[in-house]
Design an enzyme around this catalytic site. Structure first.
Site, PDB file in Angstrom:
ATOM      1  N   SER A 180     -23.802  39.325 138.677  1.00  0.00           N
ATOM      2  CA  SER A 180     -23.972  39.687 140.080  1.00  0.00           C
ATOM      3  C   SER A 180     -23.067  40.842 140.479  1.00  0.00           C
ATOM      4  CB  SER A 180     -23.860  38.527 141.050  1.00  0.00           C
ATOM      5  OG  SER A 180     -24.510  38.907 142.252  1.00  0.00           O
ATOM      6  N   HIS A 192     -13.059  46.736 149.578  1.00  0.00           N
ATOM      7  CA  HIS A 192     -12.901  47.777 150.595  1.00  0.00           C
ATOM      8  C   HIS A 192     -11.437  47.770 151.024  1.00  0.00           C
ATOM      9  CE1 HIS A 192     -17.273  47.599 150.711  1.00  0.00           C
ATOM     10  NE2 HIS A 192     -17.131  46.286 150.837  1.00  0.00           N
ATOM     11  N   CYS A 212     -23.861  34.414 139.735  1.00  0.00           N
ATOM     12  CA  CYS A 212     -24.873  33.368 139.662  1.00  0.00           C
ATOM     13  C   CYS A 212     -24.681  32.636 138.331  1.00  0.00           C
ATOM     14  CB  CYS A 212     -26.283  33.931 139.828  1.00  0.00           C
ATOM     15  SG  CYS A 212     -26.777  35.071 138.556  1.00  0.00           S
TER      16      CYS A 212
END
Length: 137
Positions: free
Chosen positions: A77, A82, A97
């Site tokens: 995934s 940030h 996942c």
């Protein structure tokens, strides 16, 4: 076919953190290359499979390095990060996942390692189990 391709098999783990007043040893919050290297290497170290990465360097009105935003796309995934270096804040997001194997421990290892390197004074985090649970018989 993606390792997360079947809706009935897309169970996974999503780890989310808001990190406040980070004080990493180097300029990780300001330097795109350093942050990308950290994230990709930690994904590999955790036993996950990076497929590609995109990190963007923001600059301020004087042309100086500002925050960084980036994503590592994983076969399992993704990792997204940030930074806000002016306040030392970071958002971190790791989702895996569990289609072909349970990647939960790998995700937790990656998540913890990145947080340890960033050295936040405060952490607000959440663990979200994604997908459908098996039906009870």
């Amino acid at each position: 076919m993606s390792s997360c391709s079947h809706a009935e098999e897309m169970n996974g783990l999503h780890l989310i953190a808001d990190l406040y007043r980070c004080e990493p040893a180097s300029g990780l919050l300001l330097e795109r290359t350093a942050l990308e290297t950290l994230c990709v290497e930690e994904c590999r170290s955790a036993g996950l499979s990076p497929l590609g990465a995109y990190f963007y360097q923001f600059v301020d009105e004087h042309g100086e390095a500002a925050g960084v935003t980036g994503t590592v796309v994983l076969a399992e995934s993704h990792l997204a990060i940030h930074t806000w270096p002016e306040s030392g804040d970071v958002t971190l997001d790791v989702y895996v996942c569990n289609f072909s194997r349970d990647n939960s421990d790998r995700a937790r290892q990656l998540f913890s390692r990145v947080i340890d390197v960033l050295r936040p004074a405060e952490i607000v985090n959440h663990e979200v189990v994604r997908g459908r649970l098996p039906a009870e018989v």
